[in-house]
Design an enzyme around this catalytic site. Structure first.
Site, PDB file in Angstrom:
ATOM      1  N   SER A 134       0.842  15.700  34.561  1.00 38.17           N
ATOM      2  CA  SER A 134       1.368  15.750  35.933  1.00 38.17           C
ATOM      3  C   SER A 134       1.726  17.165  36.361  1.00 38.17           C
ATOM      4  O   SER A 134       2.204  17.976  35.557  1.00 38.17           O
ATOM      5  CB  SER A 134       2.633  14.887  35.996  1.00 38.17           C
ATOM      6  OG  SER A 134       3.365  15.167  37.169  1.00 38.17           O
ATOM      7  N   GLU A 136       4.254  17.795  37.852  1.00 35.34           N
ATOM      8  CA  GLU A 136       5.708  17.935  37.623  1.00 35.34           C
ATOM      9  C   GLU A 136       5.993  18.838  36.419  1.00 35.34           C
ATOM     10  O   GLU A 136       7.100  19.342  36.268  1.00 35.34           O
ATOM     11  CB  GLU A 136       6.342  16.564  37.387  1.00 35.34           C
ATOM     12  CG  GLU A 136       6.722  15.821  38.655  1.00 35.34           C
ATOM     13  CD  GLU A 136       7.922  16.422  39.381  1.00 35.34           C
ATOM     14  OE1 GLU A 136       8.967  16.610  38.759  1.00 35.34           O
ATOM     15  OE2 GLU A 136       7.790  16.709  40.580  1.00 35.34           O
ATOM     16  N   TYR A 158      11.466  13.430  33.186  1.00 32.18           N
ATOM     17  CA  TYR A 158      10.073  12.988  33.346  1.00 32.18           C
ATOM     18  C   TYR A 158       9.115  14.151  33.089  1.00 32.18           C
ATOM     19  O   TYR A 158       8.153  14.037  32.325  1.00 32.18           O
ATOM     20  CB  TYR A 158       9.868  12.432  34.764  1.00 32.18           C
ATOM     21  CG  TYR A 158       8.416  12.202  35.133  1.00 32.18           C
ATOM     22  CD1 TYR A 158       7.743  11.059  34.707  1.00 32.18           C
ATOM     23  CD2 TYR A 158       7.712  13.140  35.910  1.00 32.18           C
ATOM     24  CE1 TYR A 158       6.409  10.845  35.044  1.00 32.18           C
ATOM     25  CE2 TYR A 158       6.382  12.927  36.240  1.00 32.18           C
ATOM     26  CZ  TYR A 158       5.733  11.786  35.806  1.00 32.18           C
ATOM     27  OH  TYR A 158       4.408  11.578  36.137  1.00 32.18           O
TER      28      TYR A 158
END
Ligand code: NAP
Ligand code: G4F
Length: 341
Positions: A134, A136, A158
């Site tokens: 991701s 992120e 996460y």
């Protein structure tokens, strides 16, 4: 004989689009589903009747080994995760277990079932593994746009769990010669997006206001910027990544950023409404640490995979608003997970 794919996260947004794409390509598709009475499994079965289900959980090593033994896949797509960033602060340990350690368990299941040992050369005919990494992981970005060589600075449990899965995938490739790749995907959305994510929260909010079912929409940080694309385009990149001669990682995104404020403007305007009359900002929806901006440099995917996003931002937003207007007009209840366009 048809090639066989095993998808974890089959009940999620990407699992559904990827399964449709692989079925179109002539694959036999298996989905790993967890729980004894998971309502999302019946929803998935209604939409994707040709997908075969194998039971398993990313928290349970033995179940993953059994699933790989039973399905004998040519390709494994690991999409299963706790994927909602705010939940990762509330349940950090669970996020580490599912989103991080789940990758280790899936890689181990493949390694054990294929009899791969340390230092072995990559064998032809081995199981190919895709990890859903991701953007992120870039978190507090060190450069813009972000590419495959940009340093990671995750800003949530996460993001940290995803970075663990990412480096582990790279390590299994380097240590065991496994065909294992990570797609570093930027935000991608659709009418099947979970209602907790901002795009769907906005499209549902707009539809409710338009139909007189709500009078306001409460949101957090309107200034955050994301590179939003269409999930149906992005799952094609996942498949392409597993078809190359050499396993490598790729960044997938549009290369264009929009703010949450611009998303809101576009969504209300798609329904002929003025957003400023309805949107209320709510400090409690701000995150302990925000990722201020994400913007992809997808050049490697374009040149090496021939991948291009097809659906532009305004088209995506209009698609989601129209879909939610239809859903609510037909009496569907998105909170019950009952319907999936
Ligand atoms: P999603 O809709 O939230 O789906 C998550 C899936 O993970 C669901 O099918 C869920 O199954 C499954 N899952 C949760 N816990 C599990 C467990 N213990 N064992 C097995 N499966 C479990 O996510 P998505 O948007 O499709 O994203 C797919 C993947 O890409 C995720 O790994 C996500 O982190 C990653 N990603 C997404 C984006 C994006 O913008 N969408 C961007 C980059 C990366 P249940 O139905 O049983 O809960
Ligand atoms: O839609 P979001 O919750 O997605 P986020 O956090 O960017 O994560 C998504 O994309 C990642 C890829 O970059 C995936 F890995 C991850 O699994 C997930 O799919 O939030 C987007 C932005 C954030 O900056 C958030 O602060 O929208 C801002 N926002 C403002 N108000 C809101 C809200 N987000 C949500 N969910 N709800 C709000 O009310």
């Amino acid at each position: 004989m048809a090639r066989r794919a095993l998808i974890t996260g089959i009940t999620g947004q990407d699992g559904s689009y990827l399964a449709e794409h692989l079925l179109d390509q002539g694959y036999e598709v298996w989905g790993l589903a967890r729980g004894q009475a998971n309502p999302r499994v019946s929803r998935m079965r209604k939409l994707l009747s040709d997908v075969q289900v194998v039971r398993g959980d990313l928290l349970d090593q033995g179940s993953l080994i059994s699933a790989v033994e039973r399905v004998q896949p040519d390709e494994v797509y690991n999409l299963g995760a706790i994927s909602f960033v705010p939940m990762s602060w509330e349940q950090a340990e669970l996020t580490a277990e599912v989103t991080g350690m789940g990758v280790l368990r899936m890689l181990e299941a493949i390694r054990v079932c294929s009899g791969v040992s340390r230092g072995a050369a990559a064998a032809s005919g081995q199981i190919r593994f895709y990890q859903a990494s991701s953007s992120e992981m870039f978190g507090q970005v060190t450069e813009t746009p972000q590419n495959e060589r940009t340093a990671f600075h995750p800003r949530s449990p996460y993001g940290v769990a995803k970075a663990y899965g990412h480096f582990l995938t790279q390590n299994y490739r380097e240590s065991y010669g496994m065909y294992a790749v990570s797609g570093i995907l930027f935000n991608h959305e659709s009418p099947r997006r979970g209602a907790e994510f901002v795009t769907r929260k906005v499209s549902l909010g707009v539809a409710r206001i338009k139909l007189g079912q709500a009078t306001e929409l409460r949101l957090g940080n309107l200034e955050a910027r994301r590179d939003w694309g269409y999930a149906g385009d992005y799952v094609k990149a996942m498949h392409l990544m597993l078809q190359t001669a050499t396993p490598e990682d790729y960044v997938i995104g549009t290369g264009h950023m929009k703010s949450v404020r611009e998303l809101v403007e576009a969504a209300f305007s798609a329904a002929g409404l003025d957003w400023e009359r309805y949107v209320v900002t709510d400090q409690t929806l701000h995150r302990p640490a925000e990722v201020d901006l994400l913007c992809a440099d997808p050049k490697k995917a374009r040149t090496q995979l021939g991948w291009e996003p097809r659906v532009a931002f305004d088209e995506l937003v209009a698609m989601m608003v129209e879909s939610d207007l239809r859903l609510l007009t037909d009496g569907g209840d998105p909170d019950q997970d009952s319907s999936w366009p």
